[in-house]
Design a protein around this motif. Sequence first.
Motif, PDB file in Angstrom:
ATOM      1  N   THR A 104      12.075  58.630  10.348  1.00  0.00           N
ATOM      2  CA  THR A 104      11.693  58.255  11.702  1.00  0.00           C
ATOM      3  C   THR A 104      10.836  56.998  11.645  1.00  0.00           C
ATOM      4  O   THR A 104      10.411  56.560  10.569  1.00  0.00           O
ATOM      5  N   PRO A 162      14.346  63.554   6.425  1.00  0.00           N
ATOM      6  CA  PRO A 162      14.450  62.958   7.752  1.00  0.00           C
ATOM      7  C   PRO A 162      13.641  61.664   7.834  1.00  0.00           C
ATOM      8  O   PRO A 162      12.534  61.589   7.303  1.00  0.00           O
ATOM      9  N   GLU A 193       4.847  64.067   3.880  1.00  0.00           N
ATOM     10  CA  GLU A 193       5.305  63.085   4.861  1.00  0.00           C
ATOM     11  C   GLU A 193       4.638  61.756   4.520  1.00  0.00           C
ATOM     12  O   GLU A 193       3.409  61.685   4.439  1.00  0.00           O
ATOM     13  N   ALA A 214      16.112  49.849  10.878  1.00  0.00           N
ATOM     14  CA  ALA A 214      16.170  51.284  11.154  1.00  0.00           C
ATOM     15  C   ALA A 214      17.614  51.768  11.175  1.00  0.00           C
ATOM     16  O   ALA A 214      17.936  52.829  10.609  1.00  0.00           O
ATOM     17  N   GLU A 218       7.404  55.119  13.584  1.00  0.00           N
ATOM     18  CA  GLU A 218       6.247  55.288  14.449  1.00  0.00           C
ATOM     19  C   GLU A 218       6.203  54.167  15.487  1.00  0.00           C
ATOM     20  O   GLU A 218       6.933  53.170  15.366  1.00  0.00           O
ATOM     21  N   GLU A 260       4.127  57.669   5.326  1.00  0.00           N
ATOM     22  CA  GLU A 260       4.237  56.564   6.276  1.00  0.00           C
ATOM     23  C   GLU A 260       3.961  55.258   5.541  1.00  0.00           C
ATOM     24  O   GLU A 260       3.085  55.190   4.678  1.00  0.00           O
ATOM     25  N   ARG A 317      19.172  54.566   8.514  1.00  0.00           N
ATOM     26  CA  ARG A 317      19.721  55.837   8.993  1.00  0.00           C
ATOM     27  C   ARG A 317      21.136  56.074   8.482  1.00  0.00           C
ATOM     28  O   ARG A 317      21.634  57.203   8.515  1.00  0.00           O
ATOM     29  N   GLU A 356       8.519  56.367   8.424  1.00  0.00           N
ATOM     30  CA  GLU A 356       8.073  57.686   7.968  1.00  0.00           C
ATOM     31  C   GLU A 356       9.242  58.448   7.357  1.00  0.00           C
ATOM     32  O   GLU A 356      10.315  58.543   7.948  1.00  0.00           O
TER      33      GLU A 356
END
Length: 425
Positions: A69, A67, A32, A56, A71, A34, A60, A77
């Motif tokens: 996302t 995946p 993962e 964002a 924060e 970030e 997407r 992330e």
Amino acid sequence: MPVRPAVSEAELEAHLHGICFKTGPPRLIGVELEWLLHDTRHPRCPVAPDRLHEAADALRALPLTSPLTFEPGGQLELSSLPATSLTECVEAMSADLALVRPALLARGLGMAGHGHNPWHAPRRVLHDPRYDAMEAYFDRWGSAGRHMMCATASVQVCVDAGHEEPGPLGLGRRWLLAHLLGAVLTAAFANSPTSEGCPTGYRSTRQAVWSRMDPDRTLAPPQGSGPRDAWTRYALDAPVMCVRTENGSWDAPEGLTFREWIRTGTPRPPTKEDLDYHVTTLFPPVRPRGHLELRMIDAQPGDAGWVVPLAVTAALFDDPEATERAYRLVKPLAETAGQRPAPRNPLWRRAARRALTDPELHTAAVGCFAAAQEALPRLGASPRVRAAVAEFAERYVARGRCPADDYLDAPRAAEHALVPEKESP
């Protein structure tokens, strides 16, 4: 939120045992990543929330396998899918980043790998019930929670929990190895020496932030008993951060542990889903999520700096010979750590402040990197990955340095701390 039946304390203990440690021969790896996002022309200036939200939405829409996302502070992330080999994991994440970077650059945004934002004070751009409750909860312990939520970034490596039998690849050994090796990984990859433009006195400010938060949900469980029993007690005795509701805030009575919530049924009886959610609000340095999630590594500089901690960790956990060597190298560190749990014990504090200038941590790191380098060909690592690890070992580990030292050594380095390598406006 649909109403679900309440369950007993025994049922929830059994549920934790089952979902948190899924055992078997180690075969999967994940990562993962970030990143801090910044304006490519004015990296010191915070990015307006509307630009982050627009970015964002654009990201997407990309055909990513990982995946994606964000924060609370707008950190990006990417979480890889479980991969059957180190090479598969590296290739999949590299392919996703090859789509994400140009999409951000087209919007005047860049990605920077730092464990802690070197210029900006914490500023939350995501507002939802979870993060509202989290901020209010952590504010009881001071400002560290806001720094964690909004100003930190990491490389989190995920390895299988291991099988039930004793030995280098067994669950008990891997659990202990993760908590001792974690200090070595913190030191070797420390990359957050500044905050709001000033040195903090730590090489990993990110790790220092974690050590100042609520100890009931950020310290490691006691190491004296087996991983399952230790984690089950830890999770049930941790305070509840929030009670989810259909409408209104997600507040929880101050000091209410999950075990007390089960026994009292107040403010409403908890469910298995509540327990699953509760576990996502616990942040020890090693978190069991079926696999083991190692959460102590700072985000790394450069386009592919993340590959080195991923490769080294994978080698030290999944190659039996390297695992045994690493365990023998880090086992003596337990005496330095003492009885206090990570990251508040002396070993982890030294890792955050002194990194590899600490002789004990330096010796362990040199040995662990050597073991990893020998193991990588056995794991089928590509020449590019092996070369990256060798370069890092020579540039930093052999010299008792870490990425943070590059910034501390250069008088004007902090001015460019957020400018990504190999990118241009």
